[in-house]
Design an enzyme around this catalytic site. Structure first.
Site, PDB file in Angstrom:
ATOM      1  N   LYS A 114       0.826  -1.205   0.000  1.00 51.16           N
ATOM      2  CA  LYS A 114       0.000   0.000   0.000  1.00 51.16           C
ATOM      3  C   LYS A 114       0.860   1.255   0.000  1.00 51.16           C
ATOM      4  CE  LYS A 114      -4.409  -1.595   1.863  1.00 51.16           C
ATOM      5  NZ  LYS A 114      -5.381  -1.480   2.964  1.00 51.16           N
ATOM      6  N   LYS A 196      -6.802 -12.544  -9.158  1.00 54.36           N
ATOM      7  CA  LYS A 196      -7.986 -12.542  -8.304  1.00 54.36           C
ATOM      8  C   LYS A 196      -9.004 -11.505  -8.804  1.00 54.36           C
ATOM      9  CE  LYS A 196      -8.839 -11.412  -3.562  1.00 54.36           C
ATOM     10  NZ  LYS A 196      -8.325 -11.014  -2.285  1.00 54.36           N
ATOM     11  N   LYS A 199     -12.388  -5.366  -7.456  1.00 58.19           N
ATOM     12  CA  LYS A 199     -13.155  -4.204  -7.869  1.00 58.19           C
ATOM     13  C   LYS A 199     -12.260  -3.120  -8.455  1.00 58.19           C
ATOM     14  CE  LYS A 199     -15.422  -2.624  -4.620  1.00 58.19           C
ATOM     15  NZ  LYS A 199     -16.419  -2.611  -3.594  1.00 58.19           N
TER      16      LYS A 199
END
Ligand code: TRP
Length: 332
Positions: A114, A196, A199
């Site tokens: 992140k 995977k 969204k």
């Protein structure tokens, strides 16, 4: 609550869930409610470790709550609440952060990923995120935590923090175990079936959202990437078809052999439409319930208010003990 094992899980309020979140996680939460004391939390405090638009966060939080109810989480059976409503999470988080090492947090792969993705906002909350997650779990003395592989390292850290605290101050926290559901297939992207389903994928056709309408769902499945063969069977290398079979199997309950015979002699086109229809039919009642719950703001409010009260009462006992153990002065 009776003497059942305690399950705790949290989900981020990122708007609607994907078919992957649903099949891989949330769907399995419903049946657990009979066997365990379940505590489910919409983790809006974790959400602000990345920049959020306040109005959107508020809406996403309520939507996530209504969606969990639509997926069968019963606020009478389980404790279903919103993290920021229950102050014990932040309180325990401070105490536990003092039992967590800088080095441990620096090794968290999610933090590293992140911070690479948001180099302009590597805030302290992003760094201490796993301590808040440990507090979520330990404040309820949870026995089991259903988590995906991406959260295993965080759960491992929660176990280490609990052990360290217990060693320093005397037994208090249960050491939580990961709960791996018996079923709970991993759903891959419809466009790049080795990745995977997510969204955040740039291609909207890669991902089914559980509130997508029937036409959208069927359209996305029609465009799903497959292979140049024509046989509908589960085999290594047939990532696209394997993914469609997994999805079809998890919404219809049919096994792979049954699916192969059902579609013997038929083409990929027919199969894709069948998968799309089965998924749309499976999700239709969730969409309807979601619309119903989210329209009834008063009922929703009653549910999350009561959920927060139950969660506070439950966690307060444990967090008060932690306060006492570290030597904070009682007030009463
Ligand atoms: N970090 C988890 C995720 O992103 C969400 C979460 C927060 C959680 N607190 C938790 C999951 C406690 C399980 C238990 O998926």
């Amino acid at each position: 609550m009776e003497d059942k094992k305690v399950i705790f899980s949290g989900i981020q309020p990122t708007g609607t869930f994907t078919l992957g979140n649903y099949i891989g996680a949330v769907r399995n939460w419903k049946p657990l409610q009979d066997e365990y004391n379940c505590i489910y939390c919409v983790v809006n405090m974790h959400a602000i470790t990345v920049r959020q638009e306040p109005a959107k966060l508020r809406k996403n939080t309520l939507d996530a709550y209504a969606l969990l109810m639509a997926c069968g989480i019963d606020p009478e059976k389980s404790i279903l609440f919103i993290q920021s409503h229950v102050k014990t999470h932040a309180e325990l988080s401070w105490v536990l952060s003092c039992a967590t090492q800088f080095g441990e947090l620096s090794r968290m792969t999610q933090f590293k990923d992140k911070s690479k993705r948001h180099p302009d906002d590597i805030n302290a909350g992003l760094f201490t995120y796993p301590v808040l997650m440990a507090s979520d779990i330990l404040a309820y003395n949870a026995d089991l935590v259903p988590v995906g592989v991406d959260q295993k390292q965080h759960l491992e850290l929660a176990r280490n923090i609990a052990q360290r605290f217990n060693q320093r101050y005397g037994e208090l926290f249960k050491i939580p175990d990961a709960y791996i559901p018996e079923v709970g297939a991993k759903v891959m992207s419809l466009q790049e079936p080795t990745k995977k389903m997510s969204k955040s994928d740039e291609n909207p056709n890669a991902c089914i959202l559980i509130l997508d309408d029937k036409d959208t769902i069927i359209r996305k499945f029609k465009r799903a990437v497959t292979d140049s063969e024509s046989e509908i069977c589960y085999r290594e290398g047939k990532d696209g078809i394997n993914n469609l079979m997994t999805i079809y199997s998890s919404v219809t309950g049919k096994n792979f052999d049954e699916i192969t015979s059902e579609f013997a002699g038929k083409g990929y086109g027919d199969f894709k439409i069948a998968v799309g229809e089965a998924v749309a039919d499976h999700l239709a009642p969730i969409r309807e319930k979601f619309a119903e719950y989210s329209a009834d703001k008063e009922y929703l409010k009653k549910c999350y208010t009561e959920g927060a009260e139950k969660a506070l009462a439950y966690s307060q006992r444990i967090v008060s003990k932690a306060y006492r153990k570290v030597g904070f002065v009682d007030i009463k």
